[in-house]
Design an enzyme around this catalytic site. Structure first.
Site: not given
Ligand code: 7PM
Length: 280
Positions: A222, A256
């Protein structure tokens, strides 16, 4: 800390576990043809399980920051065949990353075990559905809406406000009949948080752990890593491993990530430090 999964299965969170991210989007398995895409998803799932992932998180990219809206039908078309395929071929623990109630219902019918909702079940009917399905739920904090949340996030005390929000959502879930033991909390790194907010949250993660629910932390690749280190997304592994380690040391129970193999190693080191080594 034992999550009760469908089909008489359980997930033991007495020790931290790694959740592997399996994005099902046209560009993540780009090919145009669905069968090659499904093959690629299956291979990635297999490799993440072999690397030690305890959960696979399946998302149809409905709610990514700044992302275009995806229709319900599109999301169903993306995730359902993959859930069915994984259930048949590998039988892993599967979470469905969606905030749409129709997708949640269909995903669990197709074999998903856990609801992962970045909106903390705030959509109409979502809490009642989770209660009815009796599956574990991950409630995530977000300030604002995905498309605009990074414009100017404001908090007086980010740790306190995130804890307050998640405690309230957990209370609402329990009142609606969701078992306390089936609730996981997530501070939502990057969701309506500045770089500083993200590090205040990581630093204060133990306050969230102290609410006495298992905590999930998602920081893999991130911007809290990329912005701090000024690195593009493909060079954020070391920073992401540091985040995972720091989260586990404060009591996080699900990490995650995209890079399962490396994170399993980092988590094992943190786990040995926290709980000791089993033999040797
Ligand atoms: C672009 C920016 C693409 C951010 C994808 C993302 C989380 C989640 C996501 C989290 C939980 C990613 C994020 N982040 N579900 N879904 N916790 N529970 O990096 O931090 O996958 S999407």
């Amino acid at each position: 800390m034992l999550l009760q999964l469908p089909r008489q299965r359980q997930l033991d969170l007495s020790k931290p576990k790694v959740m592997g991210i399996l994005n099902i989007t046209p560009d993540s398995f780009s090919d145009g043809g669905r069968f090659i895409g499904h093959d690629a998803a299956l291979m990635q799932a297999e490799s993440m399980l072999k690397a030690g992932a305890a959960i696979l998180d399946i998302g149809g990219e409905s709610t990514r920051p700044g992302a275009n809206e995806v229709s319900v039908q599109q999301e169903l078309d993306r995730v359902l065949p993959v859930i069915e395929l994984l259930r048949k071929e590998l039988d892993p623990v599967i979470s469905i990353d969606s905030c749409k109630t129709i997708v949640m219902r269909e995903a669990v019918a197709a074999g998903a075990d856990i609801l992962n909702d970045i909106k903390a079940l705030q959509d109409e009917g979502a809490v009642a559905l989770a209660a009815e399905l009796r599956v574990p739920v991950c409630l995530m904090h977000m300030q604002g809406q995905p498309r605009t949340m990074q414009q100017a996030p404001v908090y007086q005390n980010v740790v306190q406000e995130v804890c307050q929000f998640l405690q309230q959502r957990a209370d609402i879930c329990i009142q609606a009949g969701i078992a306390r033991e089936q609730i996981v909390l997530d501070p939502g790194f990057g969701f309506g948080k500045s770089l500083s907010h993200n590090y205040q949250l990581l630093s204060g993660l133990s306050a969230l752990v102290q609410l006495n629910y298992p905590v999930l932390a998602g920081m893999s690749r991130k911007s809290m890593v990329g912005q701090l280190l000024e690195l593009p997304v493909e060079q954020r592994l070391a920073g992401s491993l540091a985040c995972a380690t720091i989260a586990v040391m404060q009591g996080a129970r699900i990490i995650r990530v995209h890079d399962v193999k490396e994170t399993v190693q980092a988590v094992a080191v943190a786990q040995a430090t926290l709980f000791g080594v089993e033999h040797g």
